[in-house]
Scaffold this active site. Sequence first.
Site, PDB file in Angstrom:
ATOM      1  N   SER A  61       0.777  -1.241   0.000  1.00 19.04           N
ATOM      2  CA  SER A  61       0.000   0.000   0.000  1.00 19.04           C
ATOM      3  C   SER A  61       0.808   1.290   0.000  1.00 19.04           C
ATOM      4  O   SER A  61       0.228   2.375  -0.067  1.00 19.04           O
ATOM      5  CB  SER A  61      -0.963   0.017   1.197  1.00 19.04           C
ATOM      6  OG  SER A  61      -2.069  -0.822   0.931  1.00 19.04           O
ATOM      7  N   LYS A  64       0.064   3.781  -2.680  1.00 17.91           N
ATOM      8  CA  LYS A  64      -0.928   4.861  -2.583  1.00 17.91           C
ATOM      9  C   LYS A  64      -0.280   6.233  -2.424  1.00 17.91           C
ATOM     10  O   LYS A  64      -0.952   7.256  -2.582  1.00 17.91           O
ATOM     11  CB  LYS A  64      -1.885   4.570  -1.424  1.00 17.91           C
ATOM     12  CG  LYS A  64      -2.720   3.298  -1.642  1.00 17.91           C
ATOM     13  CD  LYS A  64      -3.649   3.036  -0.457  1.00 17.91           C
ATOM     14  CE  LYS A  64      -4.549   1.832  -0.726  1.00 17.91           C
ATOM     15  NZ  LYS A  64      -4.041   0.586  -0.177  1.00 17.91           N
ATOM     16  N   SER A 121      -6.055   3.634   4.298  1.00  8.50           N
ATOM     17  CA  SER A 121      -5.440   2.799   3.260  1.00  8.50           C
ATOM     18  C   SER A 121      -6.494   2.055   2.448  1.00  8.50           C
ATOM     19  O   SER A 121      -6.332   0.881   2.106  1.00  8.50           O
ATOM     20  CB  SER A 121      -4.444   1.809   3.875  1.00  8.50           C
ATOM     21  OG  SER A 121      -3.604   1.275   2.884  1.00  8.50           O
ATOM     22  N   LYS A 226       3.001   6.750   4.420  1.00 12.43           N
ATOM     23  CA  LYS A 226       2.140   5.603   4.115  1.00 12.43           C
ATOM     24  C   LYS A 226       2.796   4.273   4.489  1.00 12.43           C
ATOM     25  O   LYS A 226       3.993   4.094   4.281  1.00 12.43           O
ATOM     26  CB  LYS A 226       1.795   5.611   2.623  1.00 12.43           C
ATOM     27  CG  LYS A 226       0.671   4.671   2.243  1.00 12.43           C
ATOM     28  CD  LYS A 226      -0.655   5.158   2.785  1.00 12.43           C
ATOM     29  CE  LYS A 226      -1.714   4.068   2.713  1.00 12.43           C
ATOM     30  NZ  LYS A 226      -1.470   2.980   3.721  1.00 12.43           N
TER      31      LYS A 226
END
Length: 383
Positions: A61, A64, A121, A226
């Site tokens: 993730s 992202k 997320s 992130k």
Amino acid sequence: MRRFKVLLLVLASLAGIWSLGIKTAYAEGPKLNAEGAILIEAESGQVLFEQDANKPWYPASITKTMTLALALEAVEKGKVKLSDIVQASENACSYGGSQVWLDPRDQFTLDQMLIAIAVGSANDASVAVAEHIAGTEENFVRQMNAKAKELGCTNTNFVNAHGLHDDNHYTSPADMAKIARYALSFPKILEYTSIKHYKFREAPKELILDNTNKLLWRYPGTDGLKTGTTSQAKRNLVSTVQRDNLRLIAVVMGADQKGGHFAESIKLYNWAFSQFGYKQFFGKGQVAAHTKVSKGVVGEIPLIAARKVGALMNKDQESKIETKAIIPDYIPAPVKKGQKVGEIQILQDGKIINKVDLLAKDSVAKATYWQLLKRTWRKVFSF
């Protein structure tokens, strides 16, 4: 999987020596328990630490980070607005994993969707945003790869906007640091990634999102960015911390231990803040110089720094850091507010290590014939 491992070896062998900025030898950093890592100074991109930084790895993730950056770029360009209603498709709503359980009947703004991505997320929100901006996720992924190439990423290939596992979806710590640095060019991203808790939905069932980046609680100065975790990727973190005007970006990928991406990042930050400081001369938007205006309604204009002006300092080394304004003696009117007029150079021991644009603080209209004549008379009679 075998094909991807071969690709890892080929790409790693082709990567060579990589640097975001000036590469300098520093006191040896910590040995990390991770597949790869890098630490850079955010303003200049100077590499302070790297360990297998060019090794391609599954991002999960932290993908992202690019999704958020491209969304904010689209906002900046006027293609979309944060107030837009993002209509989630059946496709977007079908994504599992981390999600906010979108339904095609939902009415959420782009602003809310971006918070869902940054804080929760959310995979479904990532696809919905990608479709809103580019029509399809496939089109958005093409934009992701084009931007990665533009940023100089050499070991990156995206196949989706969320990071759910795919053997052909990979990046490297070095490439992710470039992407993170680009993302930080949009101030809004830190507003999103620094949110610890967010109430995304009131009804029919309340949904409160908790930020997955635990450094926000554990490490002072953290405000992004992130996390990413899958069984194949293990534990990844791209983070940023600012203390005493020094902003750092750390990328740790493939940590084995539970919470290892946080622990290894803290090791990096502790080492870096013990070794380095930051000398700031001017803040973003601060007047850094003046220049004269030819045939304008005023004869002089202040110039402001486009971003902060300063330099990294190694605490163990003596060095002379100074600035030099490179500007014309005169600029002709009219002058537009925000117009680039010159630059300010940052020099370390006489060598240019960074440059920052100098912008006109105000607009200056061109003087009329009578205004110029009146000005001339005043000069004559002042004698």
